[in-house]
Enzyme design. Structure first.
Site, PDB file in Angstrom:
ATOM      1  N   GLY A  54       0.861  -1.179   0.000  1.00  0.00           N
ATOM      2  CA  GLY A  54       0.000   0.000   0.000  1.00  0.00           C
ATOM      3  C   GLY A  54       0.887   1.215   0.000  1.00  0.00           C
ATOM      4  O   GLY A  54       2.067   1.117   0.343  1.00  0.00           O
ATOM      5  N   CYS A  81       5.499  -5.952   1.551  1.00  0.00           N
ATOM      6  CA  CYS A  81       5.793  -4.518   1.513  1.00  0.00           C
ATOM      7  C   CYS A  81       5.081  -3.777   2.649  1.00  0.00           C
ATOM      8  O   CYS A  81       5.408  -3.986   3.805  1.00  0.00           O
ATOM      9  CB  CYS A  81       5.451  -3.953   0.139  1.00  0.00           C
ATOM     10  SG  CYS A  81       6.218  -2.361  -0.142  1.00  0.00           S
ATOM     11  N   TYR A  82       4.088  -2.943   2.349  1.00  0.00           N
ATOM     12  CA  TYR A  82       3.373  -2.283   3.454  1.00  0.00           C
ATOM     13  C   TYR A  82       2.789  -3.333   4.399  1.00  0.00           C
ATOM     14  O   TYR A  82       2.764  -3.139   5.622  1.00  0.00           O
ATOM     15  CB  TYR A  82       2.254  -1.379   2.902  1.00  0.00           C
ATOM     16  CG  TYR A  82       1.423  -0.739   4.000  1.00  0.00           C
ATOM     17  CD1 TYR A  82       1.865   0.401   4.650  1.00  0.00           C
ATOM     18  CD2 TYR A  82       0.200  -1.296   4.395  1.00  0.00           C
ATOM     19  CE1 TYR A  82       1.126   0.971   5.679  1.00  0.00           C
ATOM     20  CE2 TYR A  82      -0.555  -0.729   5.411  1.00  0.00           C
ATOM     21  CZ  TYR A  82      -0.085   0.413   6.053  1.00  0.00           C
ATOM     22  OH  TYR A  82      -0.824   0.975   7.062  1.00  0.00           O
ATOM     23  N   HIS A 168       8.705  -7.647  -3.342  1.00  0.00           N
ATOM     24  CA  HIS A 168       7.448  -8.073  -3.986  1.00  0.00           C
ATOM     25  C   HIS A 168       7.605  -9.431  -4.663  1.00  0.00           C
ATOM     26  O   HIS A 168       8.085  -9.501  -5.800  1.00  0.00           O
ATOM     27  CB  HIS A 168       7.017  -7.034  -5.026  1.00  0.00           C
ATOM     28  CG  HIS A 168       6.503  -5.783  -4.407  1.00  0.00           C
ATOM     29  ND1 HIS A 168       5.194  -5.601  -4.064  1.00  0.00           N
ATOM     30  CD2 HIS A 168       7.149  -4.654  -4.019  1.00  0.00           C
ATOM     31  CE1 HIS A 168       5.028  -4.419  -3.508  1.00  0.00           C
ATOM     32  NE2 HIS A 168       6.205  -3.818  -3.471  1.00  0.00           N
ATOM     33  N   ASP A 226     -15.914 -12.224 -23.001  1.00  0.00           N
ATOM     34  CA  ASP A 226     -16.629 -12.466 -21.746  1.00  0.00           C
ATOM     35  C   ASP A 226     -18.078 -12.889 -21.966  1.00  0.00           C
ATOM     36  O   ASP A 226     -18.540 -13.874 -21.391  1.00  0.00           O
ATOM     37  CB  ASP A 226     -16.581 -11.220 -20.851  1.00  0.00           C
ATOM     38  CG  ASP A 226     -15.151 -10.782 -20.580  1.00  0.00           C
ATOM     39  OD1 ASP A 226     -14.244 -11.619 -20.740  1.00  0.00           O
ATOM     40  OD2 ASP A 226     -14.935  -9.610 -20.234  1.00  0.00           O
ATOM     41  N   LYS A 366      -9.244 -12.549 -16.632  1.00  0.00           N
ATOM     42  CA  LYS A 366      -9.412 -12.668 -18.089  1.00  0.00           C
ATOM     43  C   LYS A 366      -8.768 -13.942 -18.633  1.00  0.00           C
ATOM     44  O   LYS A 366      -9.358 -14.648 -19.452  1.00  0.00           O
ATOM     45  CB  LYS A 366      -8.788 -11.448 -18.762  1.00  0.00           C
ATOM     46  CG  LYS A 366      -9.147 -11.307 -20.212  1.00  0.00           C
ATOM     47  CD  LYS A 366     -10.480 -10.617 -20.312  1.00  0.00           C
ATOM     48  CE  LYS A 366     -10.912 -10.375 -21.727  1.00  0.00           C
ATOM     49  NZ  LYS A 366     -12.179  -9.628 -21.761  1.00  0.00           N
TER      50      LYS A 366
END
Ligand code: XMP
Length: 508
Positions: A54, A81-82, A168, A226, A366
């Site tokens: 974040g 991370c955050y 990350h 979709d 997707k």
């Protein structure tokens, strides 16, 4: 089914984290930190929780926090991370700002041999992006990684199965990121990896069968990925109780309407109503040059046509929508600026009285939708195809739209796509635009005054930013030659070499 909760603290990588987890065969769902409490987390029986990154600093007044009791409910946690800093803070550690020496980009990390880092060498490359860092590790935790500028690049409380990583693991730049996530899911959370597309199809079909027994279901088919996959999936569940309405607004690509009709009627035996509404749309669009007006007219007219058709079909109980997971997450954040501004035509007609809406794809990304489509037997060219805007060629004909212009553009666009595909070049999106410019040319001994077509091809992951595609000159040359030879009234071709920003993908 095993589930991992991705608890979202406002990071930009929440979708990516969920996607990586699913790629490893475990179902992940994203929920904003303020939309779920501990009781619900327990009730949903998650196998593990991932705290996302974040943009905030834990000491900021407005920074997102969570009830520290979450550390004691016995569900393994991985903070990223955050999320890592927040874990440290919640457990009694300290965070400091590195001031103006933030660590950003590929960084060498040294790790200790703990289960989170199984099968990872002592030194490797990770992706860092932070200013704050954990300066005091909380009691009960041990330091398990470091970089030159970050003394605690990862920490572990092995007793409670709580881990934090400053880097990350979800981005591909982290060499062993996937292994870190794999170790967390399988080694620490004890997942078995039961998320499979076949199971998804089976379960969704069974659920819909039960829910929609004897109900009449309507699907607005656009021919896009979709809605096509949603329609075929629904057909498996309710058979002939499904009716698809396909509104052809006359601004589709070459042969598209016929293709859609053929696939759904002939191959799948789906009840399909094709509404040929070209004249109706073109007359509404006559004289209109403003792009947003074009969009609005097409959107409104689409709903009107769709309503008329569905009324003529008698009572309909449910409407099928091809909503997919990123749409759900975006709207769930409740931040208007992140909600898609482009809505496909086929938005919900509110005037029709439905009992409910079914969104069979609302849990899928997707690429998962594509995988389901292939498994259901939809042709690859349809399932893998590039995005096409709801208003269709209307936003690719600059200025006033006429049938003659739409026909001209359809031909040029088909040739460009054909030449790229023949050469094996597949940009993220590629099409032709009929510019509102005419220019002088020469053909044989005669002067011509014809249309200028712009070719556009972009490479992108998310369509928020995009780079223009470096198409080989020979391919551009072949497309240019063929278009000017084969399409009457086009005598000049240009290639668009602007990225997004500053341009957009579409010209309008
Ligand atoms: P832009 O032009 O905004 O396009 O860079 C980004 C992506 O969105 C698509 N697009 C649309 N899709 N209705 C849609 O359904 C629209 O009005 C619309 N406008 C742009 C565009 O094709 C690209 O994939």
């Amino acid at each position: 089914m095993e589930k991992i909760l991705v608890l979202d603290f406002g990071g930009q990588y929440d979708l990516l984290i969920a996607r990586r987890v699913r790629e490893l065969g475990v179902f992940a769902e994203i929920t904003p930190y303020n939309k779920i409490d501990i009781e619900e987390i327990k009730a949903r029986k998650y196998k593990g929780i991932i705290f996302t990154g974040g943009p905030n600093s834990v000491y900021d007044e407005k920074s997102p926090h969570y009830d520290p009791e979450i550390l004691n409910i016995g569900i393994p946690i991985l903070g990223i991370c955050y999320g890592h800093q927040l874990l440290a803070y919640m457990a009694g550690g300290e965070i400091k700002s590195a001031g103006n020496i933030s660590e950003y980009g590929k960084t060498e990390v040294n790790i200790k041999p703990v289960s989170l880092f199984d099968s990872i060498p002592g030194k490797s490359i990770c992706w860092m992006s932070h200013t704050d860092y954990v300066s005091k590790i909380p009691v009960g935790f041990e330091n398990i990684a470091s970089t030159v500028n970050c003394p605690c690049a990862a920490m572990a409380d092995r007793r409670r199965n709580i881990y934090g990583v400053q880097f990350h693991p979800e981005v591909t730049h982290t060499e062993y990121g996937k292994t870190v996530l794999h170790n967390f899911l399988f080694g620490i959370c004890g997942c078995s990896g039961d998320w499979k597309m076949d199971d998804f199809i089976e379960k969704t079909v069974a659920d819909c069968k039960a829910k929609l027994k004897g109900k009449k279901v309507l699907c607005a088919l656009s021919g896009g990925v979709d809605s096509s996959v949603a329609a075929v999936l629904m057909h498996r569940a309710v058979g002939d109780n499904l009716v698809c309405v396909f509104v052809d607004h006359g601004l589709l690509r070459k042969n598209e309407g016929d293709d859609v009709e053929h696939i759904f009627r002939e191959k799948f035996n789906i009840k399909l109503v094709r509404v040929n509404a070209e004249n109706r749309f073109l007359s509404k669009l006559s004289g209109i040059t403003d792009p947003e007006k074009k969009r609005r007219i097409i959107g409104e007219e689409f709903i009107r046509v769709f309503e008329e058709e569905s009324r003529s079909l008698g009572k309909i109980d449910y409407l099928v929508q091809g909503t997919i997971y990123p749409d759900v997450v975006e709207s769930g954040k409740g931040d208007a600026s992140t909600i898609k501004s482009h809505h496909n035509v086929g938005g919900l007609p509110s005037v029709i009285d439905f009992e409910g809406i079914v969104e069979p794809l609302r849990e899928l990304f997707k690429d998962e939708v594509r995988a389901v489509g292939l498994k259901l037997g939809l042709p690859e060219y349809l399932v893998m195809r590039q995005p096409f805007p709801g208003p269709g060629l209307a936003v690719r004909i600059i200025g006033e739209i006429t049938k003659e212009k739409a026909d001209t553009l359809r031909e040029a666009d088909a040739i460009f796509r054909e030449e790229l595909e023949k050469a094996g070049v597949f940009p993220s999106q590629y099409f032709a635009v009929l510019t509102n410019t005419q220019s002088v040319g020469v053909m044989g001994d005669a002067r011509t005054y014809g249309h200028t077509v712009a070719l556009r091809a972009v490479t992108t992951d998310d369509f928020m930013t995009a780079d223009w595609t470096r198409i080989p000159f020979e391919v551009l040359e072949a497309a240019s030659r063929r278009i000017t030879n084969e399409v009457k009234s086009i005598n000049r071709i240009v290639y668009d070499i602007t990225s997004k920003p500053p341009a957009t993908v579409e010209w309008e």
